[in-house]
Design an enzyme around this catalytic site. Structure first.
Site: not given
Ligand code: NAD
Ligand code: TYD
Length: 339
Positions: A14, A36, A39, A102, A127-129, A153, A157, A210, A275
């Protein structure tokens, strides 16, 4: 600025695919190598428009395998931006093994390759998590907030962030950690909250909420995140951490209601479900440092961002229907072979 090659890992996911598109569209001085593993979350269709472009090279491989990383770095790499990760909290609760492989081992392998190659920047997408749970309505995460991850997770991180820190301190690797809040926007895999809500609502299926739906996340549009990352890559200081957030806190219930209103669907679709174990109550970022030091500001407010995102999922039904049916896996197996 001179021509340079950036290794982006996880560029078929993404945020990675949005970032690669951002670079390809805005930075003619940059070549991109995308490593990449493909996955379930990686979809080469996300970047199909760049296949054959001499500025873009795709390498299928695993960041935790040194030989794959070496293959991606053949020909030279100036900078690395590490997005590759297992990214879904619920999957980490079911099985955390791949998260460690990974997210932790993969980051160590990349850091080692970066050190040996002498890259001029290593950006770790965090991530802020990792900061854990703010609990109530008071307070914000700053870069000084102690790490206190609560899910497998976020623990993986946090471990990766600490390895990055150690490579800066021990080897002088010019590395930077960014920690962003929850992203949303085009090409997000529909297991995450906002695309799940949008695609279920479009199909008149229940929207799973949830617990009591009052958990708070701080939402940022992926375009704003990508602009922040470009700024960090250009002007961020090695050894530093930058928190990135949209200052747009919403309860999950508010998010779901905004989606239903945008799509003109009834609130009877809301469905409260059990939840998530260990579910963090509230995340919220203080982005003062990245604003002050690097002059970055978010441009898209939540209403505009949701409007655009809903439109993208309406116009790209084929993209997410194939994911939801599992059919898209056939596309990349045909495209890139098994394994
Ligand atoms: P995503 O799950 O959509 O994409 C992850 C990508 O990494 C995929 O293309 C997958 O094929 C690839 N991948 C997974 N394992 C791999 C490996 N071993 N080697 C090579 N490629 C591999 O994730 P995203 O939401 O795009 O998140 C990207 C990054 O940003 C992550 O590090 C995540 O922790 C961080 N992040 C995400 C969010 C969010 O809200 N989505 C917020 C803060 C930080
Ligand atoms: P998510 O998109 O999984 O991000 P993160 O847990 O990494 O913040 O979830 C965002 C929020 O939405 C989190 O509080 C969990 C909640 N959630 C639901 O209530 N229903 C759902 O089906 C999912 C996937 C998440």
């Amino acid at each position: 600025m001179s021509d340079r090659t950036i290794l982006v890992t996880g560029g078929c996911g993404f945020i990675g695919s949005n970032f690669v598109r951002h670079l390809m569209d805005n930075r003619p001085d940059v070549r991109v190598v995308n490593l990449d593993k493909l996955t379930y979350a990686g979809n080469p269709e996300n970047l199909a428009g760049f296949e054959g472009d001499p500025r873009y090279r795709f390498v299928r491989g695993d960041v935790s395998e040194p030989a794959d990383v070496a293959r991606a770095m053949e020909g030279g790499v100036d900078e690395i931006v590490n997005f590759a990760a297992e990214s879904h909290v619920d999957r980490s609760i079911l099985d955390s093994r791949l998260f460690v492989k990974t997210n932790v081992v993969g980051t160590q392998v990349l850091l080692e390759a970066a050190r040996r190659a002498g890259v001029s920047r290593f950006i770790q997408i965090g991530t802020d998590e990792v900061y854990g749970d703010l609990g109530g309505p008071e307070g914000l995460f700053t870069e000084e907030t102690p790490l206190a991850p609560n899910s497998p997770y976020s623990a993986s991180k946090a471990a990766a962030d600490l390895l990055v820190r150690s490579y800066f301190r021990t080897y002088g690797l010019p590395a930077i950690v960014t920690r962003c809040s929850n992203n949303y926007g085009p090409f997000q895999y529909p297991e995450k909250l906002i695309p799940l809500l949008v695609t279920n609502a479009l199909d008149d299926r229940p929207l799973p909420i949830y617990g009591d739906g009052l958990n708070v996340r701080d939402w940022i549009h992926v375009e704003d995140h990508c602009r922040a990352l470009e700024t960090v890559l250009e002007r961020g200081r090695p050894g530093e951490t930058y928190n990135i957030g949209g200052s747009s806190e919403r309860t999950n219930l508010e998010v779901a209601r905004a989606v239903l209103a945008r799509l003109e669907k009834p609130e009877s679709l809301l469905s409260f479900v059990p939840d998530r174990p260990g579910h963090d109550r509230r995340y919220a970022i203080d982005p003062a440092k990245v604003r002050r030091e690097l002059g970055w500001e978010p441009r898209l407010d939540f209403a505009t961002g949701i409007d655009r995102t809903a439109r993208w999922y309406i116009e790209n039904r084929r993209w997410w229907e194939r994911i939801k049916s599992g059919e898209y896996r056939e596309y990349y197996r045909l495209q890139y072979g098994p394994g």
